[in-house]
Design an enzyme around this catalytic site. Structure first.
Site, short mmCIF file in Angstrom:
data_model
loop_
_atom_site.label_atom_id
_atom_site.label_comp_id
_atom_site.label_asym_id
_atom_site.label_seq_id
_atom_site.Cartn_x
_atom_site.Cartn_y
_atom_site.Cartn_z
N CYS A 147 51.98 63.52 23.97
CA CYS A 147 51.67 64.95 23.88
C CYS A 147 50.91 65.44 25.11
O CYS A 147 50.87 66.65 25.36
CB CYS A 147 50.89 65.25 22.60
N GLN A 169 44.03 59.26 17.13
CA GLN A 169 43.61 57.90 17.46
C GLN A 169 42.21 57.59 16.93
O GLN A 169 41.93 56.46 16.50
CB GLN A 169 43.65 57.70 18.98
N CYS A 229 51.30 61.53 16.85
CA CYS A 229 50.25 62.54 16.95
C CYS A 229 50.49 63.64 15.91
O CYS A 229 51.58 64.21 15.84
CB CYS A 229 50.25 63.12 18.37
N GLU A 230 49.47 63.94 15.12
CA GLU A 230 49.66 64.92 14.05
C GLU A 230 49.65 66.37 14.57
O GLU A 230 50.04 67.28 13.85
CB GLU A 230 48.59 64.76 12.97
N HIS A 231 49.23 66.56 15.82
CA HIS A 231 49.16 67.91 16.35
C HIS A 231 50.50 68.40 16.90
O HIS A 231 50.84 69.58 16.76
CB HIS A 231 48.10 67.99 17.47
N HIS A 232 51.26 67.48 17.53
CA HIS A 232 52.54 67.87 18.12
C HIS A 232 53.71 67.03 17.59
O HIS A 232 54.85 67.24 17.98
CB HIS A 232 52.49 67.74 19.65
N HIS A 266 49.37 58.86 25.15
CA HIS A 266 49.80 59.93 24.25
C HIS A 266 50.87 60.78 24.92
O HIS A 266 50.62 61.42 25.94
CB HIS A 266 48.59 60.80 23.86
#
Length: 245
Positions: free
Chosen positions: A204, A174, A133-136, A202
């Site tokens: 996250c 995703q 996941c690119e956010h976390h 996920h």
């Protein structure tokens, strides 16, 4: 006390036991030599295959120094025994988890592209998928199901899975991952249609934040016949949900 007969018997027994032990050791050594000569994975054996991992030393060193600082900032002691090599391990790990940046997915398809008049659905389903996941920067993982209908050309089945791997081994969401896989196969193979469905969990939203451990996210993307004909799309959805094997 022991008489002469008993003493002689014990000496004979000891001699026989010693001889049998030596014979057993000899047989084990012969078997070990035989295993090594037949290439059973013994260290030093050349069996025709060797996996070699290569790392950019400069990048690993720089990343390791950053991760060492991270350990300090979270209150750990990077000099204690269990953490001495952790920065280097994590640096190598993050390179492995994002190795997709160095892979051209279209080249994968073109490396095994064959002329074939087959024009029915080709499905590769239940492809194991691991991404970040690119956010976390936490993992998400699950299954990818990919189908296409050839228009004169097919590609090797493993290449479909490798395309999934190339795009998933990056910092991702995703939704984008799903469309990237679809677009790559459509543009590089030019089939009559492409269908992609991804089901993933996920981390996250499982181990932090909302902490919903049983949640599963499903995304889909279609082109060509799969978009134009509801029956074709329904057949694909039915087949990926069926346990035919």
């Amino acid at each position: 006390g022991m008489n002469l007969s008993n003493i002689l018997n014990m000496r004979v027994f000891t001699a026989i036991a010693s001889k049998l032990k030596k014979q057993k050791i000899t047989r084990l050594n012969i078997m070990a030599d035989k295993d090594q000569s037949e290439g059973c994975g013994t260290k030093g054996t050349n069996n025709g295959y060797r996996k070699i991992e290569k790392w950019d030393e400069g990048s690993i060193t720089e990343l390791a120094s950053i991760y060492k600082r991270v350990l300090t900032l979270i209150g750990e002691d990077p000099e204690r025994e269990g953490l001495l090599k952790t920065p280097e391990r994590v640096a190598k790990s993050i390179h492995f988890l994002t190795m997709g940046y160095s892979i051209n997915p279209c080249d994968i398809i073109n490396s095994a592209k064959f002329k074939e008049e087959y024009k029915q659905m080709v499905i590769v389903k239940d492809i194991d998928l691991y991404s970040m996941c690119e956010h976390h920067m936490l993992p998400f993982f699950g299954k990818a199901h990919v189908a296409y209908i050839p228009d004169g050309y097919i590609t090797g089945l493993s290449k479909i899975a490798r395309v999934v791997e190339a795009f998933s081994r990056r910092l991702q969401v995703q939704e984008r991952l799903t469309t990237q896989i679809r677009n790559c196969i459509q543009e590089c193979l030019n089939p009559l249609g492409v269908a992609v469905v991804i089901e993933a969990q996920h981390m996250c939203m499982q181990i932090r934040g909302v902490q919903k451990q049983n949640s599963v996210t499903t995304t889909s993307a279609f082109t060509g016949i799969f978009l134009e004909h509801l029956n074709t799309r329904e057949e694909f959805v039915h087949l990926i949900g069926s346990k035919l094997h």
